[in-house]
Design an enzyme around this catalytic site. Structure first.
Site, PDB file in Angstrom:
ATOM      1  N   PHE A  78       1.762   3.672   4.273  1.00 49.68           N
ATOM      2  CA  PHE A  78       2.373   2.544   4.979  1.00 49.68           C
ATOM      3  C   PHE A  78       1.813   1.245   4.411  1.00 49.68           C
ATOM      4  O   PHE A  78       0.616   1.134   4.169  1.00 49.68           O
ATOM      5  CB  PHE A  78       2.077   2.621   6.480  1.00 49.68           C
ATOM      6  CG  PHE A  78       2.371   3.965   7.097  1.00 49.68           C
ATOM      7  CD1 PHE A  78       3.572   4.613   6.853  1.00 49.68           C
ATOM      8  CD2 PHE A  78       1.440   4.588   7.919  1.00 49.68           C
ATOM      9  CE1 PHE A  78       3.845   5.853   7.413  1.00 49.68           C
ATOM     10  CE2 PHE A  78       1.698   5.824   8.489  1.00 49.68           C
ATOM     11  CZ  PHE A  78       2.903   6.467   8.239  1.00 49.68           C
TER      12      PHE A  78
ATOM     13  N   HIS B 180      -9.780   2.315   0.989  1.00 46.41           N
ATOM     14  CA  HIS B 180      -8.337   2.130   0.840  1.00 46.41           C
ATOM     15  C   HIS B 180      -8.011   1.722  -0.595  1.00 46.41           C
ATOM     16  O   HIS B 180      -8.303   0.611  -1.027  1.00 46.41           O
ATOM     17  CB  HIS B 180      -7.848   1.069   1.814  1.00 46.41           C
ATOM     18  CG  HIS B 180      -6.364   0.979   1.907  1.00 46.41           C
ATOM     19  ND1 HIS B 180      -5.518   1.830   1.213  1.00 46.41           N
ATOM     20  CD2 HIS B 180      -5.544   0.124   2.604  1.00 46.41           C
ATOM     21  CE1 HIS B 180      -4.265   1.508   1.485  1.00 46.41           C
ATOM     22  NE2 HIS B 180      -4.257   0.489   2.322  1.00 46.41           N
TER      23      HIS B 180
ATOM     24  N   LYS C 115      -9.232   8.560   2.759  1.00 48.78           N
ATOM     25  CA  LYS C 115      -9.777   7.198   2.690  1.00 48.78           C
ATOM     26  C   LYS C 115     -11.154   7.106   3.340  1.00 48.78           C
ATOM     27  O   LYS C 115     -11.862   6.125   3.134  1.00 48.78           O
ATOM     28  CB  LYS C 115      -8.812   6.216   3.347  1.00 48.78           C
ATOM     29  CG  LYS C 115      -7.504   6.020   2.588  1.00 48.78           C
ATOM     30  CD  LYS C 115      -6.639   4.955   3.243  1.00 48.78           C
ATOM     31  CE  LYS C 115      -5.320   4.774   2.510  1.00 48.78           C
ATOM     32  NZ  LYS C 115      -4.368   5.871   2.778  1.00 48.78           N
TER      33      LYS C 115
ATOM     34  N   HIS D 189      -2.329   8.322   6.229  1.00 49.75           N
ATOM     35  CA  HIS D 189      -2.535   7.009   5.624  1.00 49.75           C
ATOM     36  C   HIS D 189      -3.805   6.358   6.156  1.00 49.75           C
ATOM     37  O   HIS D 189      -4.451   5.578   5.446  1.00 49.75           O
ATOM     38  CB  HIS D 189      -1.336   6.097   5.923  1.00 49.75           C
ATOM     39  CG  HIS D 189      -1.510   4.698   5.430  1.00 49.75           C
ATOM     40  ND1 HIS D 189      -1.471   4.368   4.092  1.00 49.75           N
ATOM     41  CD2 HIS D 189      -1.746   3.533   6.086  1.00 49.75           C
ATOM     42  CE1 HIS D 189      -1.659   3.066   3.942  1.00 49.75           C
ATOM     43  NE2 HIS D 189      -1.831   2.535   5.150  1.00 49.75           N
TER      44      HIS D 189
ATOM     45  N   CYS E 287       0.802  -1.218   0.000  1.00 47.99           N
ATOM     46  CA  CYS E 287       0.000   0.000   0.000  1.00 47.99           C
ATOM     47  C   CYS E 287       0.840   1.276   0.000  1.00 47.99           C
ATOM     48  O   CYS E 287       0.287   2.381   0.038  1.00 47.99           O
ATOM     49  CB  CYS E 287      -0.955  -0.012   1.182  1.00 47.99           C
ATOM     50  SG  CYS E 287      -2.071  -1.433   1.143  1.00 47.99           S
TER      51      CYS E 287
ATOM     52  N   PHE F 184       1.926  -3.346   3.951  1.00 46.18           N
ATOM     53  CA  PHE F 184       2.271  -4.666   4.482  1.00 46.18           C
ATOM     54  C   PHE F 184       3.764  -4.917   4.300  1.00 46.18           C
ATOM     55  O   PHE F 184       4.375  -4.477   3.336  1.00 46.18           O
ATOM     56  CB  PHE F 184       1.490  -5.754   3.744  1.00 46.18           C
ATOM     57  CG  PHE F 184       0.095  -5.989   4.282  1.00 46.18           C
ATOM     58  CD1 PHE F 184      -0.325  -5.451   5.484  1.00 46.18           C
ATOM     59  CD2 PHE F 184      -0.794  -6.782   3.577  1.00 46.18           C
ATOM     60  CE1 PHE F 184      -1.598  -5.682   5.978  1.00 46.18           C
ATOM     61  CE2 PHE F 184      -2.078  -7.027   4.053  1.00 46.18           C
ATOM     62  CZ  PHE F 184      -2.481  -6.480   5.253  1.00 46.18           C
TER      63      PHE F 184
END
Length: 406
Positions: free
Chosen positions: A391, A334, A329, A300, A163, A393
């Site tokens: 940010f 997202h 968002k 984020h 992401c 995974f």
């Protein structure tokens, strides 16, 4: 010698609109693009919520041969890039005779892979899959297609960083131009919107199940948030050296002055306040500005219980509680691989039109979000400098800082 890096074009294709004007109006109105998708519920999804993006018809723009290797990420990216090139004053004739690069963020091509495998299983003959499948299936589908269509001659690769992909693509473009390795790079992020892309994500139980009221489901920083909403589309940001932009009389929309990055080096999916603050501080140090000079932070924050709390604490640690913060968002859901690029576009539109888009559905702060200045309603404000966090995974963090050009 370091070169100044400026933005000369932006384009967007998202659940908030199919062009910059539509998206600006949606941002100002605090309009949500989240819907209930019956296809997902029939598929077996725990949550059938998504940011809905229309499927564009490219027949008016591209030949059948050009369209053959394109699936959703490349299709959406093409629509966003067409807009950005037009705004920047770039055409194929110019691109074909200059060294213009492309670094685009993308981290999946799930639907096209599933379709190709299903066809092979049905026909028991791989030769019947079709010649375009390989170019649709590869993670570099956006770069392969766009570099061919627009005759690009410079750097050409896909950046895959979950992401944070879209944000890192802009950051890498910034570093290359700053160092004089390229004059101009098309950057961005694309995210497929289909069920195949999100089934395993849904299986983690991280999506909101507030299906009875889709537009209220994405609630970044709110005490009652219960998960994120997947979304998609594409966003393109054209970066150039100041010298190259001036030479061709290009419009200069903003200047990119800072790029921070870090890796958590810890849990594969849990956020890290330490990793986020290191990314924030690196971007601030590179930009050479003080915290008080940032007018707006596009967070984020995805509407997950753990993630939003961690980011709120990181923002408070580095900036305190005064700077206006919102997460777009709340309206888009997202946008995953494209989010880091689309949120730069959203923030630039706010900068151009002197407003901060609201963090909708923020009704009750929790212990962490109460410490920072969440903007819950559209706010008229001059934005001379903004910061955007992404940010992903695997613990990959990216922070970008842009300011008005002067």
């Amino acid at each position: 010698m370091d070169h100044r890096v400026v933005v000369t074009g932006i384009g967007i294709y998202s659940c908030l609109g199919e062009n910059l004007d539509e998206v600006t109006k949606s941002l100002y109105a605090g309009k949500s693009g989240i819907v209930f998708d019956q296809v997902r519920k029939d598929f077996g999804f725990r949550s059938a919520l998504t940011g809905m993006v229309p499927e564009p018809d490219l027949k008016n723009y591209l030949s059948r041969r050009q369209r053959l290797g394109m699936h959703q990420p490349a299709v959406y990216a093409y629509m966003a890039t067409r807009q950005a090139l037009e705004l920047s004053g770039l055409d194929v004739d110019f691109l074909e005779t200059t060294e213009t690069g492309i670094i685009y963020g993308n981290d999946s091509t799930a639907a096209s892979v599933v379709e190709a495998v299903d066809k092979a299983k049905e026909k028991h003959d791989t030769t019947l899959i079709g010649s375009g499948a390989i170019f649709q299936n590869m993670n570099s589908t956006v770069n392969m297609n766009l570099s061919t269509i627009f005759k690009l001659k410079g750097i050409n690769f896909t950046l895959s960083a979950a992401c944070a992909s879209g944000s890192h693509s802009i950051g890498m473009g910034y570093l290359m131009i700053k160092q004089g390795l390229q004059d101009r790079i098309i950057c961005g992020g694309a995210q497929e919107i289909n069920s195949a892309a999100m089934a395993s994500f849904d299986g983690l139980g991280t999506f909101s199940v507030r299906e009875s009221d889709p537009t209220k489901a994405s609630r970044p920083f709110d005490r009652d948030r219960d998960g994120l909403i997947p979304s998609g589309g594409a966003a393109t940001v054209i970066l150039e050296s100041y010298e190259a932009a001036i030479k061709r009389g290009a419009p200069i929309l903003a200047e990119l002055i800072g790029y921070g990055f870090s890796s958590n080096g810890d849990h594969i999916s849990n956020p890290s306040i330490d990793g986020q603050t290191r990314s924030l501080r690196m971007a601030m140090n590179q930009a050479g500005i003080a915290a008080r000079e940032v007018d707006y932070i596009n967070a984020h924050a995805t509407s997950t219980p753990v993630g939003d709390g961690s980011e709120a604490r990181a923002i408070f640690e580095v900036f305190g509680g005064e700077i206006p913060v919102s997460s777009t968002k709340s309206m888009t859901g997202h946008e995953c691989w494209m989010a880091g690029a689309s949120e730069i576009v959203y923030s630039l539109l706010m900068m151009q039109n002197s407003f901060i888009a609201p963090n909708i559905n923020f009704e009750n702060p929790d212990e962490d979000s109460a410490k920072i200045n969440i903007v819950a309603e559209t706010k008229a404000q001059e934005i001379n400098c903004f910061l955007s966090n992404s940010f992903g995974f695997g613990g990959t963090n990216s922070t970008l800082i842009l300011k008005k050009f002067s």
